[in-house]
Every structure is written in structure tokens, then in C-alpha cells.
Scaffold this motif. Structure first.
Motif, mmCIF file in Angstrom:
data_model
loop_
_atom_site.group_PDB
_atom_site.id
_atom_site.type_symbol
_atom_site.label_atom_id
_atom_site.label_comp_id
_atom_site.label_asym_id
_atom_site.label_seq_id
_atom_site.Cartn_x
_atom_site.Cartn_y
_atom_site.Cartn_z
ATOM 1 N N SER A 38 -11.917 -4.053 23.062
ATOM 2 C CA SER A 38 -12.756 -2.974 22.531
ATOM 3 C C SER A 38 -14.121 -3.482 22.088
ATOM 4 N N ARG A 47 -9.197 -5.583 32.163
ATOM 5 C CA ARG A 47 -9.077 -5.132 33.557
ATOM 6 C C ARG A 47 -9.337 -3.644 33.687
ATOM 7 N N LYS A 48 -8.902 -2.879 32.702
ATOM 8 C CA LYS A 48 -9.041 -1.419 32.761
ATOM 9 C C LYS A 48 -10.495 -0.966 32.630
ATOM 10 N N MET A 49 -11.371 -1.863 32.153
ATOM 11 C CA MET A 49 -12.778 -1.523 31.991
ATOM 12 C C MET A 49 -13.525 -1.521 33.317
ATOM 13 N N LYS A 50 -12.947 -2.115 34.359
ATOM 14 C CA LYS A 50 -13.549 -2.176 35.702
ATOM 15 C C LYS A 50 -14.810 -3.026 35.756
ATOM 16 N N LYS A 60 -16.185 -3.930 25.202
ATOM 17 C CA LYS A 60 -16.625 -2.616 25.702
ATOM 18 C C LYS A 60 -17.863 -2.141 24.957
ATOM 19 N N GLU A 76 -2.644 -9.985 26.690
ATOM 20 C CA GLU A 76 -2.659 -8.534 26.495
ATOM 21 C C GLU A 76 -4.084 -7.990 26.475
ATOM 22 N N GLU A 77 -5.014 -8.737 25.872
ATOM 23 C CA GLU A 77 -6.416 -8.290 25.853
ATOM 24 C C GLU A 77 -7.033 -8.369 27.249
ATOM 25 N N GLU A 124 -9.312 -5.089 42.593
ATOM 26 C CA GLU A 124 -10.199 -5.157 41.433
ATOM 27 C C GLU A 124 -11.362 -6.103 41.741
ATOM 28 N N HIS A 129 -1.494 -10.234 35.309
ATOM 29 C CA HIS A 129 -1.004 -9.431 36.443
ATOM 30 C C HIS A 129 0.498 -9.627 36.643
ATOM 31 N N LYS A 164 -5.432 -7.802 29.980
ATOM 32 C CA LYS A 164 -4.949 -6.577 30.635
ATOM 33 C C LYS A 164 -5.835 -5.390 30.286
ATOM 34 N N ALA A 165 -6.275 -5.331 29.027
ATOM 35 C CA ALA A 165 -7.181 -4.252 28.604
ATOM 36 C C ALA A 165 -8.565 -4.417 29.235
#
Length: 356
Positions: A204, A237-240, A207, A231-232, A324, A257, A234-235
Motif C-alpha cells: 500500500s 503483483r496486483k498493482m500491475k 501504491k 505476501e506483500e 505479467e 507465485h 503478492k499484493a
């Protein structure tokens, strides 16, 4: 003064004490580089480890402080065949012996480092002790040596707060898992503003920085131990946002992954490791420093594919994540003192940010 190297298999080597005169237990690895001993000493990826240098004469050009890969040495101990007492170099700030003393690094010279290397190659990485104390009964000492484990080293080597280097059109977040200085320098040289963040930084926070790219650095220890960091990632990755990862970062991205990593018998440590680009077929000579690799059997081919492999043992040296904008390498494209064969991979990262 006499000094002793005691390995967990019971082998004892006698030499001359160099550096700080103190007792230390650590994991022992060997490094095959002919130059760059200061970069080895100050590479945070060696935290928890002592290094055996296979090249017979170390210290001949002294210590040039601006070449450090971090603000201080991170090795636990340093083993050489012969220490050059007087370094000859117009850039020299201090002799290697004095540098080891000032930074509390114990070492030994005058023993057969290639014999030790053969033991490690045959039996695998092992723990050991550097000491100036002669122990007649080794049983209690060996129990302590064998009980040692390298743990919590990412937390020990990461920066404590966020800081920024350089100015430029591209803004990069560099995760410091024990980052070598030349990673940030390589990005700044290419016109990037680099915000270096501690290993525990939440996705976060990244971001909010609104960066153009993310770099995951090298670092020490077992990647599977870094559960919260994974775990962070993984987060992230979601930001692209485009991500490029080096060494430990490469392993952590694989774990993010749900691939697996495993410990190597004796690892890759040196500046002469050939890696093959599976896209172009070209072979590069690389600098490496790692004990863990991605298990190829665990890779989901619908998610990622190998990018580089090691020419010698066929281990995975790079990954492309096909769904990705993520690429990773096990070796060090920022290598100092070299070789610079793979330095152009930073240009690859720049291109990744252009196509996001």
C-alpha cells in the motif's frame, strides 16, 4: 598468532590470525573471484556466512572505500591463502588487514583454501568456527557449530527508513532486502529517481508512491523464511506495475507465485558463472552469490517460463512471467567489480516500463 578453522565435519586447519581476533561461528562458502574482494566483504547477501577465497593472493590493491557495496562488511569471517600486507593502488584508502580490524572481521591466512573448497564441494555448505583458541576436546565445540543456523538476516541488513536517490523521468521503488549499492547506482545512471524502501514495506505504501517500476533486490538467507515479504509481493503483483527482481528478489517472486525453492549443495559464489539466455541463445559471464534456487519441477508453465539457465549445472538463472510484466534473474547484472556482460538488463527494465 595462530588461528584455527574448525568445520562441522571435524576438520581443523591451522593458520595465522588476520583481522579482528575474536571467535565466530557461521556458515562457510567459497568464492572463486580473482578480484573484487571488497565487494565480497560488503555484499549484504553474505550475512551469516564466512567466505573462503579460492584465489591465492588477496588484498594486493588495498581497500578503495568508494567501491563498497554497502556501508560496512557483512561477512562473519574471511579465509585467504595469503594476505597482501601492503596494497598498491593510487585509489587505496586503507590496507585490507587494517580494514578487517576496524570492522571487527576475524580471518585466517596461511591455509590451503582450495582444500577447504574441495571439502565444501564434496560435502556441501557447512558450518564452522574461526578461533584463536586451541581446543583439545572438540566435541562441545562441534555441538555448538552444528547447532548454528542463518536466520533473520534480511531484517539485519535492510535499511531502516525510506530514502531517495537521483532525479529522473522514471520513478523506481527499490525494495532493500540487503541491496548492493550498485543496483541503485545503475538505475540513477539511467535517469531514474530511486526510492529505496525497507524489506517490510507494505504494498500500500508503494501504491501511494505512484512509481513507474519496482525493483526487488538481492539479499541473504533462506527465501522461504520471508513469509510476510512474500505476501506483500503478492499484493505488489496486483498493482500491475512492472517488476524486475535480482537474486533473493528472484526467489521471492517465485515463492509469491507458489513455486518452490531449495537449498543448493554449495551454491554459486563468484564472478565467473556462465548463464545462457534461452531467447537469444547467447551465453554471458555473470557474478553470483546465492545458496538457494527455484525448483524447476514446481514451475507452472502457464504462468512463467525459464529465461536464463546456468551453463554448468542447468539451474534456473532467470524467469519471465508470461501473464505479467515481471522478469527476474538469479545473478547480478549490477556486478562490481564485474563482469559487466549483463549490465544491459537494466535497459530491459527500462523497456518494461515503456510498455506498461
Amino acid at each position: 598468532m595462530k588461528a584455527y578453522l574448525i568445520l562441522e565435519d571435524g576438520s581443523v586447519f591451522t593458520g595465522e590470525s588476520i583481522g579482528a581476533q575474536k571467535e565466530v561461528i557461521s556458515e562457510f562458502v567459497f568464492n572463486t573471484s580473482m578480484t573484487g574482494y571488497l565487494e565480497v566483504l560488503t555484499d549484504p547477501s553474505y550475512a551469516g556466512q564466512s567466505v573462503v577465497m579460492t584465489y591465492p593472493l588477496i588484498g594486493n590493491y588495498g581497500v578503495c572505500l568508494e567501491d563498497q557495496e554497502s556501508s560496512k562488511p557483512h561477512v562473519e569471517g574471511f579465509i585467504v591463502n595469503e594476505l597482501a600486507r601492503l596494497g598498491s593502488n593510487f585509489r587505496k584508502n586503507i590496507d585490507l588487514e587494517d580494514y578487517l580490524i576496524e570492522n571487527g572481521i576475524p580471518g585466517i591466512q596461511g591455509i590451503d583454501t582450495r582444500h577447504i573448497t574441495k571439502i565444501i564441494r564434496n560435502q556441501g555448505c557447512m558450518n564452522g568456527m574461526i578461533t584463536t583458541t586451541y581446543y583439545e576436546d572438540l566435541q562441545e565445540v562441534l555441538t555448538k557449530i552444528r547447532a548454528f543456523t542463518v536466520t533473520g538476516v534480511v531484517e539485519q541488513t535492510t535499511c531502516k527508513e525510506i530514502y531517495t536517490l537521483g532525479e529522473g523521468s522514471k520513478h523506481i521503488a527499490l525494495y532493500d532486502f540487503g541491496a548492493k549499492t550498485n543496483i541503485a547506482k545503475s538505475l540513477v545512471k539511467r535517469g531514474c529517481k530511486v526510492t529505496v524502501v525497507p524489506a517490510s514495506t507494505k504494498a500500500s505504501v508503494i501504491k501511494e508512491l505512484n512509481v513507474d517500476g519496482i525493483m526487488l533486490s538481492n539479499g541473504p538467507g533462506d527465501p522461504a523464511e520471508c513469509v510476510e515479504i512474500i505476501e506483500e509481493i503478492k499484493a505488489l503483483r496486483k498493482m500491475k506495475t512492472p517488476i524486475f527482481a535480482i537474486c533473493l528478489g528472484h526467489q521471492l517472486m517465485a515463492l509469491a507465485h507458489d513455486f518452490k525453492t531449495e537449498k543448493m549443495k554449495y551454491g554459486h559464489h563468484g564472478a565467473n558463472h556462465p548463464v545462457k539466455d534461452l531467447v537469444s541463445g547467447r551465453v554471458y559471464i555473470s557474478t553470483q552469490n546465492h545458496n538457494y534456487v527455484i525448483n524447476p519441477e514446481s514451475i507452472d508453465s502457464t504462468i512463467a517460463k525459464p529465461w536464463f539457465v546456468n551453463v554448468n549445472d542447468k539451474t534456473i538463472e532467470g524467469m519471465e512471467y508470461t501473464q505479467e510484466n515481471i522478469k527476474t534473474v538469479q545473478f547480478h547484472p549490477e556486478a562490481c567489480a564485474g563482469p559487466l556482460d549483463t549490465d544491459a538488463l537494466f535497459e530491459e527494465f527500462m523497456k518494461m516500463m515503456e510498455v506498461q
